[in-house]
Design an enzyme around this catalytic site. Structure first.
Site, PDB file in Angstrom:
ATOM      1  N   ASN A  96       0.839  -1.202   0.000  1.00 48.20           N
ATOM      2  CA  ASN A  96       0.000   0.000   0.000  1.00 48.20           C
ATOM      3  C   ASN A  96       0.873   1.251   0.000  1.00 48.20           C
ATOM      4  O   ASN A  96       0.452   2.312   0.453  1.00 48.20           O
ATOM      5  CB  ASN A  96      -0.977   0.002   1.181  1.00 48.20           C
ATOM      6  CG  ASN A  96      -0.293  -0.016   2.532  1.00 48.20           C
ATOM      7  OD1 ASN A  96       0.754  -0.635   2.705  1.00 48.20           O
ATOM      8  ND2 ASN A  96      -0.886   0.653   3.520  1.00 48.20           N
ATOM      9  N   ASP A 170      -9.506   0.724   6.498  1.00 51.22           N
ATOM     10  CA  ASP A 170      -8.330  -0.091   6.177  1.00 51.22           C
ATOM     11  C   ASP A 170      -8.657  -1.575   6.178  1.00 51.22           C
ATOM     12  O   ASP A 170      -8.230  -2.323   5.298  1.00 51.22           O
ATOM     13  CB  ASP A 170      -7.215   0.189   7.187  1.00 51.22           C
ATOM     14  CG  ASP A 170      -6.624   1.578   7.043  1.00 51.22           C
ATOM     15  OD1 ASP A 170      -6.522   2.065   5.903  1.00 51.22           O
ATOM     16  OD2 ASP A 170      -6.253   2.173   8.061  1.00 51.22           O
TER      17      ASP A 170
END
Length: 410
Positions: A96, A170
Site C-alpha cells: 500500500n 483499512d
C-alpha cells in the site's frame, strides 16, 4: 493457501491487513520493514500503552499475525536489490505504498512483473490509479470516511460529523484486496500468468455507501439521515430497556414484523388500531408510536425483554453491545471464531480447518533475519547483516518443508 509465497511491503493498516488475512488462510507471508520498523508498531505508544510484550501494540498484532519480518533499507541500492530477490519467485506481492514511490524504488508492477510474469501484484492506493489525486497520500479517515461520504451520511442534522473507529476503512479494503488476490491466483492457474489487482480506500468507501450513492445517481434523491425520534418505520429503530441497556429492533418487512412486535409488547390491539393499521399509518404517527414504545421498553430490563423477544420467530433484534458485552457473548466465541487475546481472520473455511500454525502473534522487527534454522531478533538499531541469504534460504525451505521458523512468538 499453503505453499503460496507472499511478500508484503505494507505500512500502517491497509496493506498489512490483506497480508494478515492471507497468512491466516495458510500463505507464507514475509513482511519487509524499514530499519525503524513499520510505523504501525507505534500504535501502542500513541494509545499510551506500556511498551513491553505483545500488548505494546495490539493493533499491530492484529494485522501482522502469522507473518515473518525482515528488515531491508529500500533507500539503499543494496536494500532494493535484496527486495527483488524474493519477488523473483514469489506468488504474490502486496503493498500500500504510493505508486510514485514504488516506481522510484523499482518495485512498480511493470518492473517486478517483468522478471516474474506469474506474480500476482496486489496494490492498495488512497484514491485510485488515475486522476489528479492518484498519488495523494491517504489514511482511511480521509479517503474512506470523509471523502467517500460516510461521515456526512452518519451526521445528524445540526451535529458535527462522528469519528470513525481505528482501521475501519483499512480493514474493509484489506479484505477486498485479499479477495482480489485470490481471484487472480485462480486466473493464473488457468492462464499461467499473474496480473495487477488494485483497489483504493476511496473506492471501498464508495462501495460501502453504494446503497445511498446508487439511489442518488439513479433518482437524484438522497436517502434521509435517520433520526431516532422521527424514524419513518418505528420498527427499525433503537430503544432503551429499563436497565439503560440499548437494543435495536429490525422490523424491515412491515407485514411480517409488525405483528410480532405487537405481541412482544403485549399490544395485540395495535393490530386493529387505525393509527397503526398500515405501514403508512405508522409512518404518519411514527413519533407518537416511538414515544409509546419508549415507555413500554422502559418497564423491564433487557434480559427480560430478550426472553420475550426470542419467543417470537419473526421478531428480529440485537443488543447494542459494548466491547465488554462482546467478550461476554457466547455467540461471539462460538460463531466468530476468535479468542479474547487475539482477533483472527474475518472468514472461516468450514469444510477444512485452518492450519494449526495460523493466528500466531506478530514478530519483532527483523525477527527472521539470518537463516531458516537460527532465526534471531533484530532491533531497529541493528539491521540484519544479510537478508538476501536468509530470504533465499527461507523460500527454498518453504518448498521442501524445512522452513519452520515462520511464526515464532516474540
Amino acid at each position: 493457501m499453503e505453499d503460496v509465497k507472499v511478500v508484503e511491503l505494507g505500512v500502517w493498516v491497509a496493506g498489512p491487513a490483506a497480508g494478515g488475512i492471507l497468512a491466516d488462510w495458510g500463505a507464507d507471508v514475509v513482511k519487509i520493514e524499514p530499519p525503524t520498523g513499520d510505523p504501525a508498531r507505534m500504535f501502542g505508544r500513541m494509545l499510551g500503552l506500556p511498551q513491553e510484550g505483545h500488548a505494546a501494540s495490539p493493533p499491530f498484532e492484529m494485522d501482522n499475525r502469522s507473518k515473518r519480518s525482515v528488515v531491508l533499507d529500500l533507500a539503499t541500492e543494496e536494500g532494493r536489490s535484496n527486495a527483488l530477490d524474493p519477488l523473483a519467485d514469489a506468488d504474490v506481492f502486496l503493498t500500500n505504498v504510493r505508486p510514485a514511490a514504488l516506481q522510484r524504488l523499482g518495485l512498480d508492477y511493470e518492473a517486478v512483473a517483468g522478471s516474474n510474469p506469474r506474480l500476482v501484484y496486489g496494490l492498495i492506493t488512497g484514491y485510485g490509479m488515475a486522476g489528479p489525486d492518484a498519488d495523494r497520500a491517504a489514511y482511511d479517515v480521509a479517503a474512506f470516511w470523509a471523502r467517500a461520504g460516510l461521515a456526512h451520511l452518519l451526521t445528524r442534522p445540526g451535529d458535527t460529523p462522528p469519528f470513525q473507529r481505528g482501521g475501519m476503512g483499512d480493514h474493509s479494503v484489506g479484505m477486498t484486496l485479499a479477495a482480489a488476490v485470490c481471484a487472480a491466483l485462480v486466473a493464473r492457474a488457468r492462464t499461467g500468468t499473474g496480473q495487477l489487482v488494485t483497489t483504493s480506500l476511496y473506492r471501498q468507501g464508495a462501495y460501502t455507501v453504494s446503497f445511498d450513492l446508487n439511489t442518488f445517481v439513479l433518482t437524484g434523491d438522497p436517502i434521509a439521515v435517520g433520526q431516532r425520534e422521527t424514524m419513518g418505520n418505528p420498527c427499525m429503530n433503537n430503544y432503551a430497556a429499563g436497565d439503560g441497556r440499548r437494543f435495536w429492533i429490525v422490523g424491515l418487512q412491515a407485514d411480517r414484523h409488525w405483528p410480532a412486535l405487537c405481541r412482544a409488547v403485549g399490544h395485540d390491539d395495535w393490530l386493529t388500531d387505525p393509527r397503526y393499521a398500515t405501514a403508512r399509518d405508522r409512518f404518519i404517527n411514527g413519533e407518537q408510536l416511538i414515544g409509546r414504545l419508549d415507555e413500554l421498553f422502559a418497564t423491564k430490563p433487557l434480559d427480560e425483554w430478550a426472553t420475550i423477544f426470542d419467543r417470537e420467530a419473526d421478531f428480529f433484534w440485537s443488543p447494542i453491545n459494548s466491547l465488554e458485552d462482546i467478550l461476554r457473548d457466547e455467540q461471539f466465541h462460538a460463531g466468530v471464531g476468535s479468542s479474547t487475546s487475539l482477533m483472527v481472520t474475518p472468514a472461516s473455511r468450514w469444510s477444512r480447518p485452518l492450519p494449526t500454525s495460523t493466528a500466531r502473534r506478530g514478530n519483532r522487527v527483523g525477527r527472521h533475519r539470518d537463516s531458516a534454522n537460527t532465526p534471531t531478533r533484530c532491533s531497529p538499531s541493528s539491521p540484519p547483516a544479510d537478508n538476501r541469504r536468509w530470504l533465499r534460504a527461507e523460500w527454498r525451505n518453504s518448498v521442501t518443508g524445512a522452513g519452520q521458523a515462520r511464526a515464532h512468538p516474540g
